[in-house]
Motif scaffolding. Structure first.
Motif, PDB file in Angstrom:
ATOM      1  N   ALA A 266      39.191  42.062  40.790  1.00  0.00           N
ATOM      2  CA  ALA A 266      37.904  41.060  39.716  1.00  0.00           C
ATOM      3  C   ALA A 266      38.834  41.410  38.362  1.00  0.00           C
ATOM      4  O   ALA A 266      38.455  40.488  37.079  1.00  0.00           O
ATOM      5  CB  ALA A 266      37.043  43.210  39.514  1.00  0.00           C
ATOM      6  N   ALA A 267      39.891  42.384  38.254  1.00  0.00           N
ATOM      7  CA  ALA A 267      40.322  42.114  36.736  1.00  0.00           C
ATOM      8  C   ALA A 267      41.765  40.614  36.898  1.00  0.00           C
ATOM      9  O   ALA A 267      41.263  40.323  35.373  1.00  0.00           O
ATOM     10  CB  ALA A 267      41.559  43.267  36.450  1.00  0.00           C
ATOM     11  N   TYR A 268      42.022  40.437  37.617  1.00  0.00           N
ATOM     12  CA  TYR A 268      42.744  38.743  37.571  1.00  0.00           C
ATOM     13  C   TYR A 268      41.179  38.338  37.706  1.00  0.00           C
ATOM     14  O   TYR A 268      41.946  36.873  37.025  1.00  0.00           O
ATOM     15  CB  TYR A 268      43.705  39.007  38.454  1.00  0.00           C
ATOM     16  CG  TYR A 268      44.144  37.538  39.378  1.00  0.00           C
ATOM     17  CD1 TYR A 268      45.738  37.842  38.492  1.00  0.00           C
ATOM     18  CD2 TYR A 268      43.928  36.617  39.563  1.00  0.00           C
ATOM     19  CE1 TYR A 268      46.653  36.522  38.054  1.00  0.00           C
ATOM     20  CE2 TYR A 268      45.132  35.428  39.847  1.00  0.00           C
ATOM     21  CZ  TYR A 268      46.062  35.510  38.725  1.00  0.00           C
ATOM     22  OH  TYR A 268      46.580  34.541  38.995  1.00  0.00           O
ATOM     23  N   ASP A 269      40.309  38.362  38.346  1.00  0.00           N
ATOM     24  CA  ASP A 269      39.599  37.235  38.325  1.00  0.00           C
ATOM     25  C   ASP A 269      38.862  37.336  36.748  1.00  0.00           C
ATOM     26  O   ASP A 269      38.843  35.144  36.379  1.00  0.00           O
ATOM     27  CB  ASP A 269      38.266  37.637  39.472  1.00  0.00           C
ATOM     28  CG  ASP A 269      38.427  37.618  40.432  1.00  0.00           C
ATOM     29  OD1 ASP A 269      39.203  36.507  41.231  1.00  0.00           O
ATOM     30  OD2 ASP A 269      37.937  38.188  41.462  1.00  0.00           O
ATOM     31  N   LEU A 270      38.750  37.614  36.538  1.00  0.00           N
ATOM     32  CA  LEU A 270      38.340  37.806  35.095  1.00  0.00           C
ATOM     33  C   LEU A 270      39.155  36.585  34.492  1.00  0.00           C
ATOM     34  O   LEU A 270      39.407  36.516  33.340  1.00  0.00           O
ATOM     35  CB  LEU A 270      38.314  39.093  34.750  1.00  0.00           C
ATOM     36  CG  LEU A 270      36.776  39.570  34.793  1.00  0.00           C
ATOM     37  CD1 LEU A 270      36.388  41.278  34.630  1.00  0.00           C
ATOM     38  CD2 LEU A 270      35.541  39.363  33.982  1.00  0.00           C
ATOM     39  N   CYS A 271      40.605  37.388  34.532  1.00  0.00           N
ATOM     40  CA  CYS A 271      41.353  36.876  33.702  1.00  0.00           C
ATOM     41  C   CYS A 271      41.792  35.189  34.072  1.00  0.00           C
ATOM     42  O   CYS A 271      41.914  34.529  32.845  1.00  0.00           O
ATOM     43  CB  CYS A 271      42.686  37.847  33.577  1.00  0.00           C
ATOM     44  SG  CYS A 271      43.038  39.207  33.447  1.00  0.00           S
ATOM     45  N   GLY A 272      41.074  34.652  35.380  1.00  0.00           N
ATOM     46  CA  GLY A 272      41.575  33.781  35.025  1.00  0.00           C
ATOM     47  C   GLY A 272      40.059  32.731  34.563  1.00  0.00           C
ATOM     48  O   GLY A 272      40.936  31.581  35.004  1.00  0.00           O
ATOM     49  N   VAL A 273      39.216  33.794  34.540  1.00  0.00           N
ATOM     50  CA  VAL A 273      38.299  32.631  34.241  1.00  0.00           C
ATOM     51  C   VAL A 273      38.537  32.409  31.896  1.00  0.00           C
ATOM     52  O   VAL A 273      38.039  31.184  31.890  1.00  0.00           O
ATOM     53  CB  VAL A 273      36.487  33.640  33.971  1.00  0.00           C
ATOM     54  CG1 VAL A 273      35.654  33.195  33.348  1.00  0.00           C
ATOM     55  CG2 VAL A 273      36.130  33.564  34.932  1.00  0.00           C
TER      56      VAL A 273
END
Length: 257
Positions: free
Chosen positions: A191-198
């Motif tokens: 989830a943390a990486y997904d948010l950073c990808g956004v």
């Protein structure tokens, strides 16, 4: 509030890099001592525990009066207005499988408001940082969310709760509704990486349910500081959020519940 956020961010970055080095040293080693937690799908390794103990020790040494919330050990309550929110190894399933998308997530809150966030993906050498009001950065370069406004041109990310096999609210219906309207969908596993990808515009949007504060504390601030919008979409499944630019989030709401 009497804390130097620039210096504090520099400390958090140093801690994340130190822990990331340990994680890379064990990665794909076959010596992870894998255990299960809430379900057979919810796993932890000795590296998760080692990473968290290192972070708690570093925080305690530099900020002995601050409280800490960690995924593996829970809350270390110092009855402080400051709370460090730590996910020592977000993406443990990926890590345990030898997949390279995993990260260290560190956020600092003051009376419930997140002041700074660090997400470090050590194998990918990607360091995402933000201080409230000062923008978001990837490896010290400014980042901004995608400017796409149409779902059929967008690539979104999502994930599934650990109890997806036994709880009826498991995100599968959302996938079925929105997938035909997208360019693509990705399941990154962190989830943390997904948010950073956004935040960086690599992903155009993200949603997930059943999350915990340590999953999203740093990442949400990084999205917001990158010009993005984050909002909840339900209240009965832990933290359930949509993220992206404001136009894409509004269009996602037509399919996500």
């Amino acid at each position: 509030m009497n804390i130097d956020l620039e210096n504090t961010l520099a400390l958090a970055v140093a801690w994340a890099k130190e822990v990331g080095e340990i994680q890379c040293s064990y990665f794909r080693s076959g010596h992870l001592e894998l255990e299960t937690k809430s379900t057979v799908h919810d796993v932890v390794t000795k590296v998760d525990k080692l990473s968290e103990s290192m972070l708690i020790e570093r925080i305690g040494k530099c900020f002995p009066g601050h409280s800490v919330l960690g995924e593996e050990s829970g809350k270390h309550d110092a009855h402080s207005d400051y709370l460090w929110v730590v996910d020592p190894l977000d993406g443990t399933n990926n890590y345990s499988q030898g997949l390279p998308v995993f990260c260290v997530s560190i956020g600092l809150q003051y009376r419930g408001e997140t002041l700074l966030g660090v997400v470090y993906a050590p194998y990918l050498n990607e360091l995402y940082t933000a201080i409230r009001g000062k923008g978001a950065f990837l490896n010290n370069a400014p980042i901004h969310v995608s400017d796409k406004t149409e779902l059929d041109r967008s690539v979104l990310a999502t994930g599934f709760p650990y109890d997806k096999g036994i709880h009826p609210v498991n995100n599968i219906d959302n996938i079925s509704r929105i997938l035909p309207h997208l360019r693509g969908i990705r399941r990154m596993g962190s989830a943390a990486y997904d948010l950073c990808g956004v935040a960086a515009g690599f992903l155009d949007g993200y949603w997930e349910l059943g999350l915990k504060l340590w999953d999203v504390c740093a990442g949400v601030l990084i999205v917001q500081e990158a010009g993005g919008h984050v909002e909840p979409f339900r209240e009965d499944r832990g933290i359930a959020i949509l993220a992206g630019n404001s136009v894409i989030v509004e269009k996602m709401k037509g399919y996500i519940s």
